[in-house]
Scaffold this motif. Structure first.
Motif: not given
Length: 231
Positions: A25-48
């Motif tokens: 799902n991280l991959g899906a969010l990253i892909s979406a964030s790369m699309a023109s006009g998508y209102p978000c960008r991924i600034v960081g990932v935290v894993s336990d």
């Protein structure tokens, strides 16, 4: 001002993602964030989990990734404080849980109330917790799916933002059903995050979800949600 109260056409919302495993799902969010006009960008990932495959995915896209393992901290509070310190540096507007397998404390959740969302592989409120696909099959349910919800202290109990439904087929086993639900998750999560980022959905102090300028259901994206209310 909360992230969901931001004016339209504002700069992209900063999103931090919490993972424990493969990060699909991280991959899906990253892909979406790369699309023109998508209102978000991924600034960081935290894993336990230092072995989480999603960490490499973040690295592949030059996204800052941090490991904060529970075993390295003497209490849950100390563990969550370490995560919050990272968030203080990243300054995210929204936090997305994407397969994060640790239950967060009420104190931590309260810091992000209304700005933290999660995706769960069932049609909530049915089948909270783990092993949802096996339990759906055991109960002979004919309709399954996934849900995106605001995070509250209770496990998988937060107010719903959107859901996607998939059929349970006669020849399904847990793996086949999980794969079908996962495809729906990859469509649903970016769509739900967009709603939050654009201020089209928010949670009130009483825990009610309000929608504004909500789109008609998009059957191609399998996006479904509650009836629209004026925000």
């Amino acid at each position: 001002m909360s992230p969901s109260d931001a004016p339209p056409n504002a700069k992209p919302k900063r999103v931090a993602v919490m993972i424990s495993g493969r990060g699909s799902n991280l991959g899906a969010l990253i892909s979406a964030s790369m699309a023109s006009g998508y209102p978000c960008r991924i600034v960081g990932v935290v894993s336990d989990n230092a072995d989480a495959a999603g960490l490499q995915l973040a690295a592949d896209y030059d996204i800052d990734a941090k490991v904060v393992e529970r075993k390295d901290h003497n209490s849950r509070e100390a563990h969550e404080d370490a995560i919050q310190t990272i968030f203080d540096d990243w300054q995210p507007d929204i936090v997305c849980l994407a397969g994060y397998m640790r239950l967060l404390s009420g104190t931590f959740v309260a810091r992000w109330m209304g700005s933290m969302i999660n995706i769960h592989p069932s049609l909530l409120p049915s089948f909270t917790g783990l092993d949802t696909h096996q339990r759906v099959l055991a109960h002979q349910v004919t309709l399954h799916g996934c849900s995106v919800h605001f995070v509250t202290e209770g496990m998988d109990e937060g107010p719903l933002i959107a859901q996607a439904a998939v059929p349970v087929l006669p020849n399904d086993d847990a793996d086949r059903l999980a794969a079908r639900v996962l495809k729906a998750e990859h469509r649903l999560y970016p769509s739900a995050l967009r709603l939050v980022a654009e201020g089209k959905v928010r949670i009130t102090d009483s825990g009610t979800v309000l929608f504004r300028d909500f789109p008609e259901p998009d059957e191609s994206a399998a996006l479904y949600s509650h009836p629209v209310e004026d925000a």
